[in-house]
Structure formats: structure tokens, C-alpha cells
Design an enzyme around this catalytic site. Structure first.
Site, PDB file in Angstrom:
ATOM      1  N   ALA A  53     -14.916 -14.629 -11.288  1.00  0.00           N
ATOM      2  CA  ALA A  53     -15.181 -13.819 -12.481  1.00  0.00           C
ATOM      3  C   ALA A  53     -13.989 -12.917 -12.786  1.00  0.00           C
ATOM      4  O   ALA A  53     -13.260 -12.504 -11.882  1.00  0.00           O
ATOM      5  CB  ALA A  53     -16.436 -12.987 -12.277  1.00  0.00           C
ATOM      6  N   GLY A 104     -16.714 -17.676  -8.651  1.00  0.00           N
ATOM      7  CA  GLY A 104     -17.023 -18.536  -9.784  1.00  0.00           C
ATOM      8  C   GLY A 104     -16.067 -19.699  -9.921  1.00  0.00           C
ATOM      9  O   GLY A 104     -16.432 -20.760 -10.453  1.00  0.00           O
ATOM     10  N   GLU A 115     -17.541 -22.254  -7.724  1.00  0.00           N
ATOM     11  CA  GLU A 115     -18.768 -22.740  -8.361  1.00  0.00           C
ATOM     12  C   GLU A 115     -18.451 -23.686  -9.513  1.00  0.00           C
ATOM     13  O   GLU A 115     -19.130 -24.709  -9.704  1.00  0.00           O
ATOM     14  CB  GLU A 115     -19.610 -21.550  -8.825  1.00  0.00           C
ATOM     15  CG  GLU A 115     -20.225 -20.784  -7.653  1.00  0.00           C
ATOM     16  CD  GLU A 115     -20.944 -19.519  -8.066  1.00  0.00           C
ATOM     17  OE1 GLU A 115     -22.117 -19.356  -7.688  1.00  0.00           O
ATOM     18  OE2 GLU A 115     -20.337 -18.694  -8.769  1.00  0.00           O
ATOM     19  N   GLU A 120     -18.946 -13.070  -2.842  1.00  0.00           N
ATOM     20  CA  GLU A 120     -19.802 -12.129  -3.569  1.00  0.00           C
ATOM     21  C   GLU A 120     -20.552 -11.168  -2.663  1.00  0.00           C
ATOM     22  O   GLU A 120     -20.852 -10.030  -3.045  1.00  0.00           O
ATOM     23  CB  GLU A 120     -20.796 -12.897  -4.445  1.00  0.00           C
ATOM     24  CG  GLU A 120     -20.180 -13.556  -5.667  1.00  0.00           C
ATOM     25  CD  GLU A 120     -19.527 -14.900  -5.384  1.00  0.00           C
ATOM     26  OE1 GLU A 120     -19.083 -15.558  -6.341  1.00  0.00           O
ATOM     27  OE2 GLU A 120     -19.457 -15.298  -4.195  1.00  0.00           O
TER      28      GLU A 120
END
Length: 702
Positions: free
Chosen positions: A61, A102, A105, A125
Site C-alpha cells: 500500500a 499488497g 497479494e 501487516e
């Protein structure tokens, strides 16, 4: 920048380009989605490669968008991953250097993944009190296996790609590439195009099974382990339960469980504190009047004055970073002791397997010694670590001024003294700065960088950058007695002394504070640091600030010769060769006799009062520090206490904690403390900044 689209034959290449780590901000997500659409619409395109520009595939992110509407704007990361996964043409992630959060991911939503060796792979995270929120807890166990995925997600630590590729049965990487990851990915794409020319379905991680031979036993064992290791942090257990859902539930139900866990964690005070600390650490390097591109002085050689505990520890920081150090002392015996201590520290690391023998020898080869100031004149930076006395500092800096080359930075490791007065002992005050290391200096992360009235901007910029090189968290402080950390800790220590007079024992105070989460209570801390250090400072205070009241118990302790662990006796007793704090009946008797002499009747004091008097004393003094401009921002003060004073990380620092309690409630507590006749009523008048924030309904950190 966001992402670029290029065509290489039959392959479209989408390159994330959002420096510094290709964060998946709104513009980048949108550009990737548009790239997928463009590839879908072009009949000549048979496959898509997603990679990252510069030195990252993607760090996850974009932290610059945290808490803003852009963070959730469509396409959000879930939507983007679903789009990639549903693409009718094979999508290959070409991973290199950094693939985290992310970014990982997103790659798990691709049909294939190739990776350069040495790429750092992580779902970090948990370190900000969250769990991976875009399918990471569901896809990674399916691609890598339940156990290795759980270890990565619960720890948040990075693992190199080639190690993960060795996990038996893994489907995370289809190929480990050479140095040309994009070239290899394009070649791999041609193979994939041929493989699916017959229209065979594209592989999706979501369709794999997250298998474990004995899931019930394994997850119960893991729950017990995680609960014991992370008792103050809710995120690791939530991560575990989300991974367990991957093994027990269909993919979409697992995604739902992951989302519920993510949203629940977002609201916890622990996650808020960790996120606060995450951003606070990054904010420390931002100095309003010193731009990031300020030219920096070259530091190729460092001199350290004093081979004692601090001087040796300071030297190790630079040796560890590959920077040569010359260590100066007045007597050969002192040098020999200092070198022996440095060797002992390194040898302990070698013995524990934390340092290789060749690295140890390389570091020691960078260290030289001298008994003459004349032999350090060519150093680019000199740091004095001598006795905390202004007269001694004057002698050192006058000699440094005489021998150091023009442009050398002259730094003092003083913990309380006036850096402007120290600078005035030289003819080059613009080159003088405070570099306050914390003991043990080779371990503690905090470096207070004290900016004098005449410190040059390039000197400040250089020291801040150097701090990163030696892996310190640098916080800028203005000049005042004690700077940020020690100025605040003095009020904390005063309150601890008053609590003894009013009815507490040292162990009761320490236990209450340690239960709150401090690494060490004030009396154990005093014994570790040396009670004579505080005694020396108080003697100076009695002359400079005669109105400032202290409990006399600490002076009485020092008059008994109980200086702490180094003398085998302080607030506690210590067995030879051990650091266990043993309650001392001698100290209890001294405190009781002192109370009787003062006519004080002891009372029962709750742990809550102990904690709030100590912590809110930090907060009130910090508010004055902010008003005076000694600290740049409240979050800097939190970083000082998180990295230098053992404040519990899950509470975010004293200012963050005060905000969590509510500043109105903090003020109400201060009013109660001010009514205590045995406390210092004048100190408990809320700082004007606190009063203003309460009146405006605001907080320190938001």
C-alpha cells in the site's frame, strides 16, 4: 507516476512506477486496471507481465494515502486483484528486490509468478497491528503451504525468494530467474502462451487447497505459541485465525473472515498505536527548514574521545557500518580496557551465532587507538564521550578546536548539558552538534540529535543521514537541560520518589509500571544506569533550581554507597555476577525511617495512581517541551520514549497514550494529583498546550 504500458511482441508489460517502492496508491491501481483492459481488448496480446520499476516490484500500500479516501477508492486492491485473476490472458508477475504486503497479494492474484533470487518476500501487516487485508491470508497458505505461510504472516518477517522456492510442494513461484527478471519473464510468457494455446484454463491460487495433515492439532499448538509470545498484541492471533479459515473454509468464506478480522483490528488501540509509531518513525527525519536535498558532508573516518562504556559502544556503531574509528584516551590502561570490552561484546555475538568470525575480524581491523589529540585531526567526525561535567567538556572541545581539520563535525554525547555553551568553547560553533547515544550505545536504537543555536544545516543533515547508516532512530532536539528524554524522565523520577515517601516500596512502583508495559520500572532503571548519575544531576539542580523539590530517599540511598548493579546494591540487592533485583530490607528500613522523620503517615496507593502519576508527568513536561520548540512534533517525543526508554510499543508512546485516555481525562487526573499535599502542586498545573487542546477538542497526535 503510476504505471506504464508497453508491448513486447505478443506480451504486454505493465510496469508499476510509483517511487520509492511502487506503492499501490489509487493512481497506480487505476493504471494497472486500465492496462489489463487494454491487453484484453488487443487481439495481438496473448499474455501480460506485471513488474516494478526501480528497486522494487511493490512494497504494498502507498503509505502516503493511509487514512485518506484514496486508500479505498475503486479500484481498491481487492477489486484490482479480482480483475487480474479474471483476465482471460495469462498474467505473470515478474518479482524482484522487494515484494511485500499488497504487492505480494497482487502477485498472488496473477496466474504465474517468476522471481529474481534475493527478492525480499513478506506480508508485514502484523507489524502495524493488522492482518493482510487483500487475500494474503487465504492465498499464501494455498500457494506456499499452511505452516510456512502462517510463520510469515504472524511474524511479518521477509524471506528471500530462493528460500521460499525450496519449500516442498510450493506453488508460489513457477521459476527463479537470473539477473534479467523482465527478460526471463518475457521468455516464460512465450512458454505460457504456447501452453494455453488450446484454451486450457489458467491456474488460479484461489482454486488450490490449503492442506495440512493434522490441522486441528497444528492450529491449537500454534494458538498456544502465539498467545504466549504476543500477549499484548491482538493482531498475531487474528492472523492465525484468518489462516486457519483458509484450511477449513471455501475461498470466498475465508476472504470474508479475513475482512472481518482486518476491520476489527483497525479499531483496536494497539493497531492505532503501532500505526502511529510507524508514521512517527518516518516523520523524525523531516526537519522543516532543512530540505531533504541539503548537501551533506562526507564521513569517511570517525574519532571517539573516551574508551569507557559509552565510547566503546558508540565506536561499535560505526565499525558495524564499515566506518573506520580512532579511539582516544589519556592513559594506555583505559584504552586497553575499552578495546577488551569491545572485543568481549563482539565475541559474545560470535558465540551466539549472531556474527561471523570474519566479520568480527573485519570490524576490529577498522579500529585504531591513540593517546594524542594530534593523531585524530584528519577525522571527519569526532564524538566526545567523557565525564558529564561542563569543565571537562570545555577542556576536550578546546583541544578539538585546535587539532581538527576545517569542516570536521564536532559532536558531544552529553545527556543534559548546554550544547550552545559547549559550542562556544570553539571558534567554529556552526560545526558543533549534540549526538546523545543511549546505553548500551551499540544496542539502543535512539539517537537524540541536539541542534545548537549556530549548528549549520549541512551538519544537521549529515548527522541525521549518518544516523540511518548506523541504524539509529534519530530525533532532533533543541537545547535545554536534559533535551527531550532526560528532561522528561526527571519529572518521572521525581514522582517515583514522592510515591516512596507516601507509602510505596520500590518493587511496588516497578511492578505497576512493568505491568503497564514498561521494559523496566524507575528503580530498576536507576540501578542499571547508576544511581550516582542522578545524584550528580540533583546536586547541580539544588544550586540552579532551589525551588524544585525532590524526595530525599535517592540521596540517602547514594550516601549509603548503593549506586546500583555496579556496586552490588542500589534500590535492590544483587548477587555477584547476576542482574536479578532482590528486594532489600535495608532500603525499606531507610524509606520508613525517612517517612517517620518527615512525619508522613504511609497510605495504600493503587497501581493505577502509580502509573498515571508517572506517565502523566512525562506528558505534562512533554507539552512544555513542544511549546518551547525543543521538539518538532508530539510523535518525535513518542519515538524518543519508544526507542530509548522502554515505553510499551502497543501504547504508542506517552503522547499517543494520553490521546487514547483522552486529554480531558488527563487534565482531571492532574487536578487530583495537585490536591495531594505531599506532591508538587505547581508541577501538576496542566501545560498551556494541553489546556488549549482540551478547549478545542483536539489531541497531540491527530
Amino acid at each position: 507516476m503510476s504505471a506504464s504500458y508497453e508491448v513486447h511482441g505478443a506480451v504486454a508489460v505493465i510496469t508499476l512506477n510509483n517511487p520509492p517502492v511502487n506503492g499501490l496508491g489509487y493512481a497506480t491501481r487505476r493504471a494497472v486496471a486500465e492496462g489489463i483492459d487494454q491487453a484484453e481488448a488487443d487481439a495481438a496480446i496473448k499474455a501480460v507481465v506485471i513488474t516494478g520499476a526501480g528497486k522494487a516490484f511493490s512494497g504494498g500500500a502507498d503509505i502516503r494515502e493511509f487514512g485518506s479516501p484514496k486508500a479505498l477508492a475503486e479500484p481498491n486492491l481487492h477489486s484490482l486483484i479480482a480483475k487480474v485473476e479474471a483476465c482471460s490472458k495469462p498474467v505473470i508477475a515478474a518479482i524482484h528486490t522487494v515484494c511485500m504486503g499488497g504487492g505480494l497479494e497482487l502477485s498472488l492474484g496473477c496466474h504465474y509468478r517468476v522471481a529474481a533470487p534475493g527478492a525480499k518476500i513478506a506480508l508485514p501487516e502484523v507489524k502495524i497491528g493488522l492482518l493482510p487485508g487483500a487475500g494474503g491470508t487465504q492465498r499464501l497458505p494455498r500457494a506456499l503451504g499452511v505452516e510456512p505461510a502462517l510463520n510469515m504472516i504472524v511474524s511479518g518477517e521477509a524471506v528471500e525468494s530462493q528460500l521460499l522456492a525450496m519449500v516442498p510442494g510450493q506453488k508460489l513461484f513457477d521459476k527463479i530467474t537470473g539477473s534479467d527478471v523482465l527478460g526471463d519473464a518475457l521468455a516464460f510468457a512465450e512458454t505460457v502462451i504456447a501452453k494455453h494455446a488450446d484454451g486450457s484454463p489458467l491456474p488460479r491460487v484461489r482454486d488450490l487447497k490449503a492442506r495440512h495433515a493434522e490441522p486441528d492439532a497444528y492450529f491449537q499448538f500454534a494458538r498456544n505459541m502465539v498467545a504466549a509470545q504476543a500477549k499484548n498484541f491482538p493482531a498475531p492471533l487474528r492472523c492465525l485465525e484468518a489462516v486457519a479459515a483458509s484450511a477449513y473454509k471455501p475461498f470466498d468464506e475465508g476472504l470474508k473472515a479475513e475482512r472481518e478480522g482486518f476491520l476489527a483490528l483497525m479499531m483496536t488501540p494497539e493497531s492505532k498505536a503501532l500505526r502511529h509509531a510507524f508514521f512517527a518513525e518516518r516523520a523524525t527525519s523531516k526537519i522543516p527548514d532543512v530540505p531533504e536535498d541539503t548537501p551533506k558532508r562526507e564521513i569517511k573516518k570517525v574519532a571517539v574521545i573516551g574508551a569507557g562504556t559509552m565510547g566503546g559502544g558508540i565506536s561499535m556503531n560505526f565499525l558495524n557500518a564499515g566506518i573506520p574509528v580512532v579511539l582516544l584516551e589519556m592513559k594506555q590502561e583505559a584504552l586497553d580496557r575499552g578495546i577488551a570490552t569491545i572485543r568481549k561484546n563482539y565475541e559474545a555475538q560470535v558465540k551466539k551465532g549472531k556474527l561471523k568470525e570474519d566479520k568480527y575480524q573485519q570490524r576490529m581491523a577498522l579500529l585504531s587507538t591513540t593517546l594524542s589529540y594530534a593523531e585524530i585531526g584528519d577525522a571527519d567526525l569526532v564524538i566526545e564521550a567523557v565525564f558529564e561535567d561542563l569543565g571537562v567538556k570545555q577542556q576536550v572541545f578546546e583541544q578539538l578546536d585546535a587539532v581538527m581539520k576545517p569542516g570536521a563535525i564536532l559532536a558531544s554525547n552529553t545527556s543534559t548539558l548546554d550544547v550552545n555553551r559547549i559550542a562556544a568553547f570553539t571558534r567554529r560553533p556552526e560545526d558543533v552538534i549534540g549526538m546523545h547515544f543511549f546505553s548500551p550505545a551499540n544496542v539502543m536504537k535512539l539517537l537524540e540529535v541536539v541542534r545548537g543555536a549556530k549548528t549549520a544545516k549541512d551538519v544537521l543533515a549529515t548527522v541525521m543521514a549518518l544516523g540511518k547508516t548506523i541504524r539509529k532512530t534519530c530525533v532532533v532536539s533543541g537545547v535545554c537541560d536534559g533535551f527531550i528524554g532526560n528532561r522528561m524522565i526527571e519529572q518521572y523520577s521525581r514522582q517515583a520518589g514522592f510515591l516512596l515517601e507516601e507509602g510505596c516500596t520500590p518493587q511496588q512502583v516497578d511492578k505497576a509500571v512493568e505491568k503497564f508495559g514498561f521494559a523496566m520500572g524507575p528503580f530498576r532503571m536507576g540501578d542499571l544506569a547508576g544511581n550516582d548519575v542522578g545524584w550528580y544531576i540533583r546536586k547541580r539542580r539544588y544550586q540552579e533550581k532551589p525551588h524544585l523539590r525532590y524526595s530525599m530517599t535517592a540521596d540517602l540511598l547514594c550516601e549509603m554507597g548503593r549506586f546500583g548493579q555496579k556496586t552490588g546494591a542500589g534500590w535492590y540487592d544483587y548477587a555477584a555476577g547476576k542482574r536479578d533485583a532482590i528486594p532489600s530490607p535495608v532500603v525499606v528500613e531507610m524509606i520508613e525511617q525517612h517517612r517517620a522523620a518527615q512525619g508522613i503517615t504511609p497510605r495504600k496507593i493503587s497501581d493505577e495512581e502509580i502509573v498515571h502519576r508517572l506517565v502523566f508527568s512525562l506528558v505534562n513536561e512533554a507539552a512544555h517541551i513542544l511549546e518551547e520548540g525543543i521538539a518538532l512534533r508530539a510523535s518525535d517525543i513518542d519515538m524518543v520514549y519508544l526507542t530509548g526508554y522502554g515505553f510499551p510499543l502497543w501504547r504508542g508512546g506517552p503522547m499517543c497514550y494520553a490521546d487514547t485516555v483522552g486529554l480531558y481525562n488527563v487534565v482531571e487526573a492532574m487536578k487530583r494529583f495537585a490536591r495531594n499535599p505531599l506532591d508538587d502542586a505547581s508541577f501538576w498545573q496542566p501545560a498551556p498546550l494541553i489546556q488549549r487542546l482540551v478547549a478545542e477538542g483536539k489531541s497531540f497526535t491527530e
